[in-house]
Design a protein around this motif. Structure first.
Motif, PDB file in Angstrom:
ATOM      1  N   ARG A 154      56.295  43.189  27.599  1.00 44.28           N
ATOM      2  CA  ARG A 154      56.778  43.523  29.076  1.00 44.28           C
ATOM      3  C   ARG A 154      57.746  44.462  29.446  1.00 44.28           C
ATOM      4  O   ARG A 154      58.192  45.107  29.053  1.00 44.28           O
ATOM      5  N   ALA A 155      57.973  44.693  30.904  1.00 41.77           N
ATOM      6  CA  ALA A 155      58.038  45.713  31.056  1.00 41.77           C
ATOM      7  C   ALA A 155      59.374  45.718  31.250  1.00 41.77           C
ATOM      8  O   ALA A 155      60.721  46.782  30.853  1.00 41.77           O
ATOM      9  N   SER A 156      60.726  44.961  30.918  1.00 38.69           N
ATOM     10  CA  SER A 156      61.549  44.057  31.119  1.00 38.69           C
ATOM     11  C   SER A 156      61.745  43.380  29.483  1.00 38.69           C
ATOM     12  O   SER A 156      61.099  42.106  29.830  1.00 38.69           O
ATOM     13  N   ARG A 196      62.685  31.672  26.539  1.00 42.57           N
ATOM     14  CA  ARG A 196      62.657  33.067  25.675  1.00 42.57           C
ATOM     15  C   ARG A 196      63.926  33.692  25.897  1.00 42.57           C
ATOM     16  O   ARG A 196      64.361  34.150  27.190  1.00 42.57           O
ATOM     17  N   SER A 230      65.777  37.004  24.950  1.00 46.38           N
ATOM     18  CA  SER A 230      65.132  38.964  25.177  1.00 46.38           C
ATOM     19  C   SER A 230      66.898  39.962  24.644  1.00 46.38           C
ATOM     20  O   SER A 230      67.727  39.823  25.437  1.00 46.38           O
ATOM     21  N   VAL A 245      65.722  32.940  35.325  1.00 44.28           N
ATOM     22  CA  VAL A 245      65.817  34.019  34.059  1.00 44.28           C
ATOM     23  C   VAL A 245      66.717  35.174  34.232  1.00 44.28           C
ATOM     24  O   VAL A 245      67.100  36.347  35.164  1.00 44.28           O
ATOM     25  N   VAL A 246      68.222  35.220  33.953  1.00 43.81           N
ATOM     26  CA  VAL A 246      69.088  35.309  33.555  1.00 43.81           C
ATOM     27  C   VAL A 246      69.077  36.549  32.819  1.00 43.81           C
ATOM     28  O   VAL A 246      68.788  36.445  31.845  1.00 43.81           O
ATOM     29  N   PHE A 273      73.409  42.576  38.186  1.00 44.40           N
ATOM     30  CA  PHE A 273      72.350  43.570  38.536  1.00 44.40           C
ATOM     31  C   PHE A 273      72.730  44.930  38.269  1.00 44.40           C
ATOM     32  O   PHE A 273      73.576  45.397  39.120  1.00 44.40           O
ATOM     33  N   TRP A 291      73.915  34.784  33.398  1.00 46.82           N
ATOM     34  CA  TRP A 291      74.220  34.574  34.836  1.00 46.82           C
ATOM     35  C   TRP A 291      72.534  34.807  35.459  1.00 46.82           C
ATOM     36  O   TRP A 291      72.200  35.648  35.064  1.00 46.82           O
ATOM     37  N   HIS A 301      71.243  35.879  41.256  1.00 43.38           N
ATOM     38  CA  HIS A 301      71.368  34.989  43.542  1.00 43.38           C
ATOM     39  C   HIS A 301      72.499  34.609  43.605  1.00 43.38           C
ATOM     40  O   HIS A 301      72.686  33.687  42.505  1.00 43.38           O
ATOM     41  N   THR A 349      53.452  34.642  33.515  1.00 42.14           N
ATOM     42  CA  THR A 349      55.160  35.062  33.356  1.00 42.14           C
ATOM     43  C   THR A 349      55.714  33.861  33.688  1.00 42.14           C
ATOM     44  O   THR A 349      55.556  33.004  33.961  1.00 42.14           O
ATOM     45  N   MET A 401      66.805  41.997  46.760  1.00 41.91           N
ATOM     46  CA  MET A 401      65.825  41.595  45.161  1.00 41.91           C
ATOM     47  C   MET A 401      64.967  40.858  44.442  1.00 41.91           C
ATOM     48  O   MET A 401      64.804  40.438  43.111  1.00 41.91           O
ATOM     49  N   ARG A 426      60.766  40.105  42.374  1.00 39.85           N
ATOM     50  CA  ARG A 426      61.157  39.932  41.331  1.00 39.85           C
ATOM     51  C   ARG A 426      59.179  39.341  41.260  1.00 39.85           C
ATOM     52  O   ARG A 426      58.788  39.449  40.030  1.00 39.85           O
ATOM     53  N   TYR A 465      56.437  41.206  38.454  1.00 44.39           N
ATOM     54  CA  TYR A 465      56.175  40.039  37.025  1.00 44.39           C
ATOM     55  C   TYR A 465      55.046  39.870  37.003  1.00 44.39           C
ATOM     56  O   TYR A 465      53.767  40.297  35.637  1.00 44.39           O
ATOM     57  N   LEU A 515      52.629  41.355  33.728  1.00 47.06           N
ATOM     58  CA  LEU A 515      51.971  40.515  32.999  1.00 47.06           C
ATOM     59  C   LEU A 515      50.229  41.296  32.410  1.00 47.06           C
ATOM     60  O   LEU A 515      49.414  40.934  31.743  1.00 47.06           O
ATOM     61  N   ARG A 571      50.512  44.038  30.516  1.00 50.25           N
ATOM     62  CA  ARG A 571      50.192  43.901  28.712  1.00 50.25           C
ATOM     63  C   ARG A 571      49.706  42.744  28.692  1.00 50.25           C
ATOM     64  O   ARG A 571      49.355  42.404  27.581  1.00 50.25           O
TER      65      ARG A 571
HETATM   66  C1  HEM Z   1      63.713  44.371  41.521  1.00 44.19           C
HETATM   67  C2  HEM Z   1      64.270  43.749  40.686  1.00 44.19           C
HETATM   68  C3  HEM Z   1      63.657  43.440  39.458  1.00 44.19           C
HETATM   69  C4  HEM Z   1      62.502  43.912  38.635  1.00 44.19           C
HETATM   70  C5  HEM Z   1      61.920  44.439  39.669  1.00 44.19           C
HETATM   71  C6  HEM Z   1      62.362  43.112  37.437  1.00 44.19           C
HETATM   72  C7  HEM Z   1      61.168  43.488  36.845  1.00 44.19           C
HETATM   73  C8  HEM Z   1      60.743  42.952  35.647  1.00 44.19           C
HETATM   74  C9  HEM Z   1      59.734  42.923  34.860  1.00 44.19           C
HETATM   75  C10 HEM Z   1      58.460  44.068  35.556  1.00 44.19           C
HETATM   76  C11 HEM Z   1      59.860  42.271  33.594  1.00 44.19           C
HETATM   77  C12 HEM Z   1      58.696  41.574  32.764  1.00 44.19           C
HETATM   78  C13 HEM Z   1      57.966  40.691  33.256  1.00 44.19           C
HETATM   79  C14 HEM Z   1      56.651  39.883  32.669  1.00 44.19           C
HETATM   80  O1  HEM Z   1      56.158  40.731  31.863  1.00 44.19           O
HETATM   81  O2  HEM Z   1      56.697  38.498  32.058  1.00 44.19           O
HETATM   82  C15 HEM Z   1      60.567  41.350  33.882  1.00 44.19           C
HETATM   83  C16 HEM Z   1      61.437  40.348  32.767  1.00 44.19           C
HETATM   84  C17 HEM Z   1      62.557  40.432  32.833  1.00 44.19           C
HETATM   85  N1  HEM Z   1      63.362  40.142  33.599  1.00 44.19           N
HETATM   86 FE1  HEM Z   1      63.677  40.482  35.103  1.00 44.19          FE
HETATM   87  N2  HEM Z   1      63.340  42.494  37.393  1.00 44.19           N
HETATM   88  C18 HEM Z   1      64.771  42.395  37.933  1.00 44.19           C
HETATM   89  C19 HEM Z   1      65.511  41.606  38.300  1.00 44.19           C
HETATM   90  C20 HEM Z   1      66.234  41.156  37.187  1.00 44.19           C
HETATM   91  C21 HEM Z   1      66.731  39.857  37.200  1.00 44.19           C
HETATM   92  C22 HEM Z   1      67.480  40.374  38.652  1.00 44.19           C
HETATM   93  C23 HEM Z   1      67.381  39.689  36.488  1.00 44.19           C
HETATM   94  C24 HEM Z   1      68.372  38.425  35.668  1.00 44.19           C
HETATM   95  C25 HEM Z   1      69.500  38.059  36.780  1.00 44.19           C
HETATM   96  C26 HEM Z   1      66.393  40.213  35.629  1.00 44.19           C
HETATM   97  C27 HEM Z   1      65.817  39.315  33.722  1.00 44.19           C
HETATM   98  C28 HEM Z   1      65.260  39.827  33.461  1.00 44.19           C
HETATM   99  C29 HEM Z   1      64.202  38.845  31.813  1.00 44.19           C
HETATM  100  C30 HEM Z   1      65.674  38.566  31.552  1.00 44.19           C
HETATM  101  C31 HEM Z   1      63.520  39.205  31.805  1.00 44.19           C
HETATM  102  C32 HEM Z   1      62.801  38.909  30.857  1.00 44.19           C
HETATM  103  C33 HEM Z   1      61.715  37.628  30.919  1.00 44.19           C
HETATM  104  C34 HEM Z   1      60.735  36.731  29.447  1.00 44.19           C
HETATM  105  O3  HEM Z   1      61.260  36.777  28.498  1.00 44.19           O
HETATM  106  O4  HEM Z   1      59.652  37.056  29.693  1.00 44.19           O
HETATM  107  N3  HEM Z   1      65.388  40.927  35.780  1.00 44.19           N
HETATM  108  N4  HEM Z   1      61.691  42.429  34.698  1.00 44.19           N
END
Ligand code: HEM
Length: 330
Positions: free
Chosen positions: A46-48, A88, A90, A123-124, A130, A190, A193, A294, A313, A317, A321, A325, A328
Motif C-alpha cells: 500500500r502507498a500508506s 487491519r 497498520s 479508516v482511522v 491529519f 480518530w 473528519h 481497499t 481531504m 481518499r 486508495y 490498489l 500494488r
Molecule cells: C487526501 C488524503 C489521503 C490520501 C490521498 C490517502 C492515501 C492513502 C492511500 C493511497 C492508501 C493505500 C490504500 C490501499 O492501497 O488500499 C492509504 C491507506 C491508509 N490511509 Fe490514507 N490517505 C488520506 C487520508 C487519510 C486519513 C485522513 C486517514 C485517517 C484518518 C488515513 C488513514 C489511512 C490508513 C489507516 C491506511 C491503511 C489502510 C489499510 O490498512 O488498508 N488516510 N491512504
C-alpha cells in the motif's frame, strides 16, 4: 469490492514530483505516486499502511445508537447477533519495513463492518488530526519530502514548507509529545473528519468518530530501546490468544463554531460524547482477506451516516486508495 481504477497519468505524475502547487484541483494519482516515492517505491504494498496485520472481529451497537443513526450496523443491538467485521492495523507510510518503534508515525486502523444493506467502513489513525488540510497542501507536503537528485529530500525545502503551513506540523507534534503505543490495540484512533449521522426520523447530528481502546498501553523510552523493530504482530497474536481486543466507537459532538471541515484541527477536549457501540477484534486473518480490495471510507457507508462534503481531504481518499490498489496488485 474492487473498484474501477483511475489511470495513473504518468506524465502528470512525473511533473507533480517537481512542480509547484497552484491549483486546488489535485490528481489523486499524483499524490499516490509521491506517497510511494517518499517511502522508497516499494513494490506490492500500500502507498500508506504498507506494514500491517489483517484481522477479524465483531461490532455490537449500543442500545441507543439507533437514536442517532439509522445505519443497519447501529440497529442490531442483540448481543447474540453482532455485526461481522474485517479490519487491519497498520503503520503509516509506504515502507513495509518501518520500525514499530517509530514515534512520529501514525498507527492505522481500517475496519469494514458488514451488512447486506451496505458495509460501513472507517479508516482511522492514532492521532486526532491529519497532517494536511487540503489535497493541494498534501501534494506539496509530499513534494518537499520526495528524494532529490542526491537521493535525499532537501531539509531547507521541508523547513520552508513547515514555516508557511504551520498546521501541517500539528500531527507530528502531537505524536512526538506522547509515548509509543505498546500495542496496535493499546491506543485510541480518530477518523479526523466530521460525519453526519441521520436517524429514522430524519434528525441529523454532526460527529467526529473515535475508537477508544479498552486496554491502553504505552512504552517508556527505556522499554522501547530493548524492543525489536517488529513486535506489534507478535504482541497482537499473544493478546488475542487471551481474549478479544476491544474498542468503543465514540461520537464526539461538535458545538457551534467548532472546526468541522479541517482535518488538521482538533475539537476541544470537553466536548460531549455518545458511545455508538463496541468493536471486538477477535483474531488474525490471512493478508489476502485484506489485500484484495481497499478499505474505502468514502464510498462504503450505508444510509444513516455520511462523510463531509465540505472537508476537501475526505472524497479524494476513494480514488487515491483505488490507484494504490491498482499499483500494488500489478
Ligand atoms: C487526501 C488524503 C489521503 C490520501 C490521498 C490517502 C492515501 C492513502 C492511500 C493511497 C492508501 C493505500 C490504500 C490501499 O492501497 O488500499 C492509504 C491507506 C491508509 N490511509 Fe490514507 N490517505 C488520506 C487520508 C487519510 C486519513 C485522513 C486517514 C485517517 C484518518 C488515513 C488513514 C489511512 C490508513 C489507516 C491506511 C491503511 C489502510 C489499510 O490498512 O488498508 N488516510 N491512504
Amino acid at each position: 469490492m474492487i473498484r474501477s481504477l483511475p489511470l495513473l497519468a504518468s506524465a502528470a505524475v512525473l511533473a507533480s514530483l517537481a512542480a509547484p502547487v497552484s491549483a486546488e484541483e489535485v490528481d489523486p494519482g499524483a499524490i499516490v505516486a509521491l506517497q510511494f516515492a517518499v517511502s522508497g517505491n516499494h513494490k506490492g504494498v500500500r502507498a500508506s499502511g504498507a506494514k500491517g496485520v489483517c484481522l477479524k472481529g465483531q461490532f455490537t451497537p449500543a442500545a441507543d445508537a439507533a437514536s442517532l443513526s439509522k445505519a443497519p450496523q447501529f440497529g442490531k443491538s442483540d448481543p447474540a447477533m453482532p455485526v461481522p467485521v474485517t479490519a487491519r492495523f497498520s503503520m503509516g507510510g509506504g515502507n513495509p519495513k518501518v520500525s514499530d518503534k517509530t514515534k512520529p508515525t501514525t498507527r492505522g486502523f481500517a475496519m469494514r463492518m458488514q451488512d447486506p444493506a451496505g458495509d460501513m467502513t472507517f479508516v482511522v489513525i492514532s492521532a486526532p488530526v491529519f497532517s494536511t488540510r487540503t489535497p493541494a497542501q498534501l501534494l506539496e507536503f509530499l513534494q518537499v519530502r520526495a528524494p532529490g537528485p542526491d537521493g535525499k529530500p532537501d531539509p531547507e525545502k521541508i523547513k520552508a514548507f513547515a514555516a508557511k503551513n504551520p498546521e501541517t506540523g500539528r500531527q507530528a507534534a502531537w505524536l512526538n509529545a506522547r509515548p509509543v503505543p505498546a500495542s496496535f490495540a493499546g491506543t485510541d484512533y480518530w477518523a479526523v473528519h466530521t460525519y453526519t449521522l441521520t436517524n429514522a426520523k430524519g434528525e441529523a447530528t454532526k460527529a467526529r468518530l473515535k475508537l477508544v481502546a479498552a486496554d491502553k498501553a504505552t512504552l517508556s523510552d527505556d522499554e522501547l530501546k530493548v524492543k525489536p523493530d517488529s513486535f506489534y504482530a507478535d504482541e497482537l497474536k499473544e493478546r488475542l490468544a487471551r481474549g478479544p481486543a476491544k474498542f468503543d466507537l465514540v461520537a464526539i459532538l461538535p458545538e457551534p463554531g467548532d472546526p468541522t471541515t479541517d482535518a488538521t484541527a482538533d475539537l476541544p477536549e470537553e466536548r460531549r460524547t455518545r458511545t455508538l457501540g463496541t468493536l471486538a477484534i477477535t483474531g488474525i486473518e490471512p493478508d489476502s482477506t485484506c489485500d484484495a480490495a481497499t478499505f474505502d471510507p468514502v464510498v462504503d457507508l450505508p444510509e444513516g451516516i455520511a462523510g463531509p462534503a465540505d472537508d476537501p481531504m475526505f472524497a479524494i481518499r476513494s480514488p487515491a486508495y483505488a490507484v494504490s490498489l491498482s499499483r500494488r496488485s500489478n
